[in-house]
Design a protein around this motif. Structure first.
Motif, PDB file in Angstrom:
ATOM      1  N   UNK A   1       0.812  -1.215   0.000  1.00 54.84           N
ATOM      2  CA  UNK A   1       0.000   0.000   0.000  1.00 54.84           C
ATOM      3  C   UNK A   1       0.849   1.269   0.000  1.00 54.84           C
ATOM      4  N   UNK A   2       2.148   1.128  -0.240  1.00 53.67           N
ATOM      5  CA  UNK A   2       3.042   2.295  -0.179  1.00 53.67           C
ATOM      6  C   UNK A   2       2.602   3.393  -1.144  1.00 53.67           C
ATOM      7  N   UNK A   3       2.229   3.008  -2.370  1.00 55.70           N
ATOM      8  CA  UNK A   3       1.785   4.003  -3.349  1.00 55.70           C
ATOM      9  C   UNK A   3       0.492   4.671  -2.904  1.00 55.70           C
ATOM     10  N   UNK A   4      -0.427   3.887  -2.320  1.00 56.55           N
ATOM     11  CA  UNK A   4      -1.697   4.443  -1.867  1.00 56.55           C
ATOM     12  C   UNK A   4      -1.483   5.407  -0.704  1.00 56.55           C
ATOM     13  N   UNK A   5      -0.546   5.095   0.189  1.00 56.40           N
ATOM     14  CA  UNK A   5      -0.238   5.989   1.309  1.00 56.40           C
ATOM     15  C   UNK A   5       0.324   7.309   0.788  1.00 56.40           C
ATOM     16  N   UNK A   6       1.193   7.249  -0.218  1.00 58.23           N
ATOM     17  CA  UNK A   6       1.742   8.470  -0.815  1.00 58.23           C
ATOM     18  C   UNK A   6       0.637   9.276  -1.498  1.00 58.23           C
ATOM     19  N   UNK A   7      -0.267   8.580  -2.183  1.00 55.08           N
ATOM     20  CA  UNK A   7      -1.377   9.270  -2.840  1.00 55.08           C
ATOM     21  C   UNK A   7      -2.274   9.964  -1.810  1.00 55.08           C
ATOM     22  N   UNK A   8      -2.493   9.287  -0.681  1.00 51.81           N
ATOM     23  CA  UNK A   8      -3.323   9.887   0.376  1.00 51.81           C
ATOM     24  C   UNK A   8      -2.654  11.152   0.917  1.00 51.81           C
ATOM     25  N   UNK A   9      -1.351  11.088   1.168  1.00 52.87           N
ATOM     26  CA  UNK A   9      -0.631  12.255   1.691  1.00 52.87           C
ATOM     27  C   UNK A   9      -0.718  13.425   0.717  1.00 52.87           C
ATOM     28  N   UNK A  10      -0.577  13.157  -0.582  1.00 48.38           N
ATOM     29  CA  UNK A  10      -0.664  14.216  -1.584  1.00 48.38           C
ATOM     30  C   UNK A  10      -2.081  14.764  -1.679  1.00 48.38           C
ATOM     31  N   UNK A  11      -3.077  13.855  -1.619  1.00 51.45           N
ATOM     32  CA  UNK A  11      -4.474  14.308  -1.644  1.00 51.45           C
ATOM     33  C   UNK A  11      -4.772  15.210  -0.453  1.00 51.45           C
ATOM     34  N   UNK A  12      -4.245  14.845   0.722  1.00 53.84           N
ATOM     35  CA  UNK A  12      -4.495  15.641   1.923  1.00 53.84           C
ATOM     36  C   UNK A  12      -3.899  17.031   1.801  1.00 53.84           C
TER      37      UNK A  12
END
Length: 293
Positions: A273-284
């Motif tokens: 889920x590393x990519x999804x965690x990065x996407x979440x941080x950018x979305x936030x």
């Protein structure tokens, strides 16, 4: 007992925060343990800590029964003025009153609020919302709004039989998660959604739940086709955390502006889920900049 309660905020907009909370409970035994004798001391000379240790893991549990003599005091609350919209707390200019620990950790230290004093009321008079302004119909409604404004609601539909999503589908899905409401309090503004259609699998749409004829809670709904046989089962690991496409393009921006549940510790340390965690941080970050949060 001093218990360290700390939290690491990896949001680059917020500083590292380390807070301590003091929680003390004084107890006493209901039944005094019997005296014990040691090689070097007489029974009346044996220290209390040795007597206490002698009854641990014994067959008679009555010596492990305690009653509370003094409990830690309830946490005080602190009134502050929000300088910008803050999820779970309120909107810019609102005067809120929450437990001191939460206020210092989430609002004051990151610079999202200031103490509600006469000086600050005058300084921020252009944004302050009068305290008598009704922001929520009740405290329970506020907590309900905080919970459902960031959760994803699974709408399970049949893989073979034809269907059209209606408000009662939303009601049934909420009821599975112990939230009861009336069908007439739910609306689906985006348009009609019919299936089965696997192109709609794991796509999102917005439903609106009215609470006490006052709050309007936007629900993030995710379509899932419920398999009737094992060969038709669709596996979607960690779907509640992963971002998804909208059913309707005109709802994309609304869904992007809606809050989301942050990743858990397990999800953060899951390599898949590393990519999804990065996407979440950018979305936030994008959402905070876009909404002025």
């Amino acid at each position: 007992m001093l218990r360290n309660s700390w939290r690491l905020l990896k949001d680059p907009l917020k500083p590292l925060i380390h807070l301590s909370s003091r929680n003390t409970v004084i107890v006493k035994r209901v039944y005094k343990p019997p005296l014990v004798q040691t090689h070097s001391k007489e029974p009346l000379e044996v220290p209390q800590h040795i007597i206490d240790k002698s009854v641990i893991h014994t067959d008679d549990d009555k010596y492990m029964v305690y009653e509370i003599e003094e409990k830690y005091q309830e946490q005080e609350t602190t009134k502050v003025i929000l300088l910008r919209n803050v999820d779970d707390y309120g909107v810019k200019g609102q005067i809120v009153n929450f437990p001191s620990l939460s206020v210092h950790r989430d609002l004051l230290l990151p610079g999202l609020a200031v103490y509600c004093t006469e000086e600050n009321l005058a300084k921020h008079a252009d944004i302050v919302i009068p305290e008598e302004t009704q922001m929520n119909s009740s405290e329970t409604a506020r907590l309900l709004h905080n919970m459902w404004s960031k959760r994803t609601l699974s709408i399970c539909m049949h893989t073979d039989n034809p269907w059209t999503i209606e408000p009662w589908h939303i009601k049934a899905s909420l009821r599975k998660l112990k939230t009861w409401c009336k069908t007439e309090d739910i609306e689906i503004p985006g348009g009609q959604i019919s299936g089965p259609n696997l192109s709609l699998e794991n796509k999102e749409f917005v439903a609106i739940l009215t609470v006490n004829k006052f709050e309007k809670i936007r629900l993030r709904c995710r379509i899932h086709h419920l398999a009737t046989t094992p060969d038709k089962k669709i596996d979607l690991p960690s779907w509640t955390f992963r971002a998804a496409e909208p059913v309707w393009e005109h709802e994309r921006q609304t869904l992007l502006d809606m809050n989301r549940v942050p990743p858990s510790w397990t999800q953060k340390h899951n390599k898949d889920l590393a990519d999804e965690v990065d996407k979440y941080a950018q979305w936030k970050l994008d959402r905070q900049e876009r909404l002025g949060m």
